[in-house]
Design an enzyme around this catalytic site. Structure first.
Site, PDB file in Angstrom:
ATOM      1  N   GLY A   1       0.810  -1.330  -0.006  1.00 43.98           N
ATOM      2  CA  GLY A   1      -0.062   0.006   0.003  1.00 43.98           C
ATOM      3  C   GLY A   1       0.859   1.205  -0.143  1.00 43.98           C
ATOM      4  O   GLY A   1       0.146   2.280  -0.453  1.00 43.98           O
TER       5      GLY A   1
ATOM      6  N   GLU B   1       4.334  -6.691   1.962  1.00 48.02           N
ATOM      7  CA  GLU B   1       3.830  -6.977   0.473  1.00 48.02           C
ATOM      8  C   GLU B   1       3.738  -5.833  -0.345  1.00 48.02           C
ATOM      9  O   GLU B   1       2.696  -5.455  -0.940  1.00 48.02           O
ATOM     10  CB  GLU B   1       2.265  -7.682   0.683  1.00 48.02           C
ATOM     11  CG  GLU B   1       2.197  -8.732   1.487  1.00 48.02           C
ATOM     12  CD  GLU B   1       0.676  -9.156   1.851  1.00 48.02           C
ATOM     13  OE1 GLU B   1      -0.125  -8.714   1.231  1.00 48.02           O
ATOM     14  OE2 GLU B   1       0.554 -10.029   2.535  1.00 48.02           O
ATOM     15  N   PRO B   2       4.607  -5.146  -0.688  1.00 51.64           N
ATOM     16  CA  PRO B   2       4.825  -3.897  -1.492  1.00 51.64           C
ATOM     17  C   PRO B   2       4.696  -4.343  -2.948  1.00 51.64           C
ATOM     18  O   PRO B   2       5.171  -5.427  -3.291  1.00 51.64           O
ATOM     19  CB  PRO B   2       6.044  -3.425  -1.107  1.00 51.64           C
ATOM     20  CG  PRO B   2       7.085  -4.462  -1.015  1.00 51.64           C
ATOM     21  CD  PRO B   2       6.251  -5.345  -0.170  1.00 51.64           C
ATOM     22  N   GLY B   3       3.889  -3.672  -3.782  1.00 51.28           N
ATOM     23  CA  GLY B   3       3.859  -3.694  -5.098  1.00 51.28           C
ATOM     24  C   GLY B   3       4.370  -2.630  -5.968  1.00 51.28           C
ATOM     25  O   GLY B   3       5.628  -2.364  -6.161  1.00 51.28           O
ATOM     26  N   ARG B   4       3.388  -1.549  -5.955  1.00 55.29           N
ATOM     27  CA  ARG B   4       3.760  -0.386  -6.602  1.00 55.29           C
ATOM     28  C   ARG B   4       4.947   0.306  -6.017  1.00 55.29           C
ATOM     29  O   ARG B   4       5.744   0.643  -6.770  1.00 55.29           O
ATOM     30  CB  ARG B   4       2.500   0.418  -6.187  1.00 55.29           C
ATOM     31  CG  ARG B   4       2.722   1.975  -6.932  1.00 55.29           C
ATOM     32  CD  ARG B   4       1.493   3.002  -6.344  1.00 55.29           C
ATOM     33  NE  ARG B   4       0.349   2.260  -5.930  1.00 55.29           N
ATOM     34  CZ  ARG B   4      -0.847   2.266  -6.758  1.00 55.29           C
ATOM     35  NH1 ARG B   4      -0.840   2.824  -7.735  1.00 55.29           N
ATOM     36  NH2 ARG B   4      -1.745   1.910  -6.300  1.00 55.29           N
TER      37      ARG B   4
ATOM     38  N   TYR C   1      -9.174   5.139 -12.604  1.00 57.92           N
ATOM     39  CA  TYR C   1      -9.240   5.741 -11.360  1.00 57.92           C
ATOM     40  C   TYR C   1      -9.082   7.458 -11.576  1.00 57.92           C
ATOM     41  O   TYR C   1      -8.666   7.881 -10.558  1.00 57.92           O
ATOM     42  CB  TYR C   1      -7.964   5.474 -10.573  1.00 57.92           C
ATOM     43  CG  TYR C   1      -7.907   3.850 -10.458  1.00 57.92           C
ATOM     44  CD1 TYR C   1      -8.678   3.043  -9.895  1.00 57.92           C
ATOM     45  CD2 TYR C   1      -6.660   3.268 -11.050  1.00 57.92           C
ATOM     46  CE1 TYR C   1      -8.375   1.471  -9.748  1.00 57.92           C
ATOM     47  CE2 TYR C   1      -6.448   1.995 -11.138  1.00 57.92           C
ATOM     48  CZ  TYR C   1      -7.352   1.126 -10.375  1.00 57.92           C
ATOM     49  OH  TYR C   1      -6.974  -0.173 -10.553  1.00 57.92           O
TER      50      TYR C   1
ATOM     51  N   CYS D   1     -12.343   3.490 -29.053  1.00 56.83           N
ATOM     52  CA  CYS D   1     -13.476   4.209 -29.043  1.00 56.83           C
ATOM     53  C   CYS D   1     -14.135   4.317 -27.731  1.00 56.83           C
ATOM     54  O   CYS D   1     -15.281   3.781 -27.613  1.00 56.83           O
ATOM     55  CB  CYS D   1     -14.532   3.296 -30.059  1.00 56.83           C
ATOM     56  SG  CYS D   1     -13.633   2.991 -31.642  1.00 56.83           S
ATOM     57  N   GLU D   2     -13.698   5.268 -27.044  1.00 60.59           N
ATOM     58  CA  GLU D   2     -14.542   5.568 -25.669  1.00 60.59           C
ATOM     59  C   GLU D   2     -13.910   6.974 -25.241  1.00 60.59           C
ATOM     60  O   GLU D   2     -12.775   6.961 -25.352  1.00 60.59           O
ATOM     61  CB  GLU D   2     -14.088   4.664 -24.410  1.00 60.59           C
ATOM     62  CG  GLU D   2     -14.122   2.862 -24.932  1.00 60.59           C
ATOM     63  CD  GLU D   2     -15.119   2.355 -24.026  1.00 60.59           C
ATOM     64  OE1 GLU D   2     -15.587   3.122 -22.900  1.00 60.59           O
ATOM     65  OE2 GLU D   2     -15.451   1.227 -23.744  1.00 60.59           O
TER      66      GLU D   2
ATOM     67  N   TYR E   1       0.780  -1.958 -12.182  1.00 65.43           N
ATOM     68  CA  TYR E   1      -0.376  -1.881 -12.607  1.00 65.43           C
ATOM     69  C   TYR E   1      -0.662  -1.371 -14.141  1.00 65.43           C
ATOM     70  O   TYR E   1      -1.686  -0.579 -14.396  1.00 65.43           O
ATOM     71  CB  TYR E   1      -1.400  -1.137 -11.616  1.00 65.43           C
ATOM     72  CG  TYR E   1      -1.276  -1.854 -10.172  1.00 65.43           C
ATOM     73  CD1 TYR E   1      -1.651  -3.251 -10.021  1.00 65.43           C
ATOM     74  CD2 TYR E   1      -0.660  -1.079  -9.111  1.00 65.43           C
ATOM     75  CE1 TYR E   1      -1.393  -3.374  -8.792  1.00 65.43           C
ATOM     76  CE2 TYR E   1      -0.426  -1.706  -7.988  1.00 65.43           C
ATOM     77  CZ  TYR E   1      -0.738  -2.885  -7.599  1.00 65.43           C
ATOM     78  OH  TYR E   1      -0.521  -3.364  -6.503  1.00 65.43           O
TER      79      TYR E   1
HETATM   80  N1  LLP Z   1      -1.268  -7.129  -0.645  1.00 67.81           N
HETATM   81  C1  LLP Z   1      -2.516  -7.138  -0.922  1.00 67.81           C
HETATM   82  C2  LLP Z   1      -3.342  -8.121  -0.055  1.00 67.81           C
HETATM   83  C3  LLP Z   1      -3.032  -6.538  -1.985  1.00 67.81           C
HETATM   84  O1  LLP Z   1      -4.309  -6.495  -2.243  1.00 67.81           O
HETATM   85  C4  LLP Z   1      -2.340  -5.627  -2.763  1.00 67.81           C
HETATM   86  C5  LLP Z   1      -2.765  -4.813  -3.676  1.00 67.81           C
HETATM   87  C6  LLP Z   1      -0.970  -5.545  -2.193  1.00 67.81           C
HETATM   88  C7  LLP Z   1      -0.448  -6.269  -1.345  1.00 67.81           C
HETATM   89  C8  LLP Z   1      -0.105  -4.608  -3.124  1.00 67.81           C
HETATM   90  O2  LLP Z   1      -0.469  -3.290  -2.963  1.00 67.81           O
HETATM   91  P1  LLP Z   1       0.448  -2.061  -3.527  1.00 67.81           P
HETATM   92  O3  LLP Z   1       1.744  -2.188  -2.468  1.00 67.81           O
HETATM   93  O4  LLP Z   1       1.035  -2.214  -4.716  1.00 67.81           O
HETATM   94  O5  LLP Z   1      -0.287  -0.607  -3.052  1.00 67.81           O
HETATM   95  N2  LLP Z   1      -4.912  -1.377  -9.648  1.00 67.81           N
HETATM   96  C9  LLP Z   1      -4.648  -0.373  -8.602  1.00 67.81           C
HETATM   97  C10 LLP Z   1      -4.102  -0.982  -7.414  1.00 67.81           C
HETATM   98  C11 LLP Z   1      -4.849  -2.215  -6.674  1.00 67.81           C
HETATM   99  C12 LLP Z   1      -4.107  -2.878  -5.688  1.00 67.81           C
HETATM  100  C13 LLP Z   1      -4.603  -4.154  -5.303  1.00 67.81           C
HETATM  101  N3  LLP Z   1      -4.118  -4.790  -4.231  1.00 67.81           N
HETATM  102  C14 LLP Z   1      -4.131   0.672  -9.089  1.00 67.81           C
HETATM  103  O6  LLP Z   1      -3.541   0.682 -10.475  1.00 67.81           O
HETATM  104  O7  LLP Z   1      -3.781   1.770  -8.478  1.00 67.81           O
END
Ligand code: LLP
Length: 421
Positions: free
Chosen positions: A240, A274-277, A317, A343-344, A372
């Site tokens: 997050g 659990e970092p993603g972004r 978003y 086409c949107e 993402y």
């Molecule tokens: N852990 C869990 C359980 C999650 O559901 C998520 C993301 C993460 C970790 C990683 O979150 P992050 O660190 O990336 O914020 N598509 C959206 C974001 C959806 C996130 C869903 N869950 C966007 O493009 O902003």
């Protein structure tokens, strides 16, 4: 930390690779990722939690290209997966199953079985019926399943409502009372072993406050459960952490750890993140070429060859991504929407942007598209999905080739009754 996308004599680079050259050779649209950025971010995150040695489980949904996963694995990351597909990807990239956490509100029996077979570290459990399903699957295999309960702390993370997950209205997690019930249920079920607590309150959060509030609630429950004899080896704070899409400063990883670490002082559990972004967002750009400049009486449109099917975040978003010319040239500035050919009316990458007047053939870079981006892309309007390239210093490799038109109907058949007369 080095800049992943430096500008040299007006030209945009990824590390040492000239992006205009790359686009000429590989075509557009193309996602370009900096390997160095991935490694530096992971190292920075580790450093910010010195002394705690968290298990950093990269959230594969943000960018699931095998090359990206592999890079992070080699640098010591584990993985957070949410589907059988992501689990298989992780394993394919060489992940050790005991460094994978398996999340998601709707795991099917097949996915649970796959997780058990592989031997994941734990399943994050989000409902009592899911707990029963995991128990039944484990019983069928004569195994014990490690589970961590996802607690919904009911805290507003102050982000976009579509990516808010930790409030009463969201489908995610168990509230505190349900979580207590889940632990009692484990005692009765024979094949599930509770090993931890997890939370994930939302995505693109740009302040430590909501994490702090949520963690306090999680820790209160943690202490209570330990008091009742549950060992709980893991405390998983989810992902997050937000990044800056507009260049304005956001808290650093250390700003978060500084606020959260003191709360965890007496907590013996292994910390899981659990970092993603935060790891991959800034590592990527989407390169696109201008097709037309359409000047209208009240609005201008820069029509480019990338579209909402390639990067849906602006459409979905209203997300802001910086858009920059790849080569800076002296031109008068115009204000325009940067749009794709789909086409949107929702097909835009940027609205009301002031740019040096682009000409057909010019290249634009959509920044911070590493998270993402490709993972949410589609074939809408029968558009083949773009290629992905990874840069390492002076070298680059195509890590996913551009889809071909024939890929678009792979698996489709025209039924015999449509040919029958
Ligand atoms: N852990 C869990 C359980 C999650 O559901 C998520 C993301 C993460 C970790 C990683 O979150 P992050 O660190 O990336 O914020 N598509 C959206 C974001 C959806 C996130 C869903 N869950 C966007 O493009 O902003």
């Amino acid at each position: 930390m080095k800049v992943a996308f430096p500008r040299r004599r007006g030209r945009l680079f990824c590390e040492e690779v000239d992006l205009a050259r790359l686009a000429d050779r590989e075509g557009t649209p193309v996602f370009v990722y900096s390997r160095r950025h991935l490694l530096e971010r992971l190292a920075e995150l580790k450093r910010s939690w010195t002394g705690r040695d968290p298990l950093i489980c990269y959230s594969v949904k943000a960018n699931s290209n095998l090359a990206v996963i592999k890079t992070l694995l080699e640098a010591g990351a584990g993985l957070d997966v949410v589907s059988g597909g992501e689990l298989k990807r992780g394993l394919k990239a060489g992940a050790r199953a005991d460094r994978i956490v398996f999340a998601g509100v709707g795991k099917t029996r097949d996915e649970i079985t796959a997780g058990l077979k592989a031997g994941v570290l734990y399943f994050t459990v989000e409902s009592l019926p899911e707990l029963e399903a995991i128990d039944a699957a484990a019983a069928g295999m004569g195994k014990r399943a490690a589970v961590a309960f996802r607690v919904n702390p009911h805290v507003d993370p102050r982000t976009h409502r579509f990516i808010t997950t930790g409030t009463v209205e969201n489908k995610f997690g168990l509230d505190l009372e349900q979580a207590r019930e889940a632990f009692r249920r484990c005692a009765r079920l024979g094949y599930v072993e509770p090993v931890g607590l997890q939370m994930h309150i939302g995505s693109q959060i740009t302040a430590p406050g909501p994490f702090e509030k949520a963690l306090k609630k999680l820790l209160a429950l943690y202490r209570e459960l330990r008091g009742s004899g549950f060992k709980l080896a893991y405390l998983d704070l989810g992902g997050g952490m937000g990044i800056s899409y507009d260049g304005r400063p956001v808290p650093s990883a250390r700003d978060y750890s500084r606020r959260l670490a003191p709360l965890l002082k007496d907590c013996p559990a292994r910390l899981v993140l659990e970092p993603g972004r935060w790891l991959v967002g800034g590592a990527g750009i989407l390169l696109t070429r201008v097709t037309y400049l359409k000047k209208q009486p009240i609005k201008n449109f820069v029509i480019v060859d990338a579209a909402m099917n390639d990067l849906i975040r602006p459409a979905l978003y209203d997300a802001f991504h910086r858009i920059e010319p790849v080569a800076v040239r002296r031109r008068t500035k115009i204000r325009a929407d940067v749009v794709g050919p789909v086409c949107e009316s929702g097909d835009f990458l940027g609205k009301d942007r002031v740019l040096p007047e682009p000409r057909p053939g010019d290249l634009l870079a959509v920044r911070d598209a590493g998270a993402y981006g490709f993972t949410m892309s589609s074939n809408y309007n029968s558009r083949p999905r773009p290629s992905e390239v990874m840069v390492a210093g002076k070298r680059y490799r195509v890590v996913r080739k551009r889809e071909s038109v024939a890929d678009l109907w792979r698996g489709e058949t025209i039924p015999d009754f449509s040919r029958a007369k």
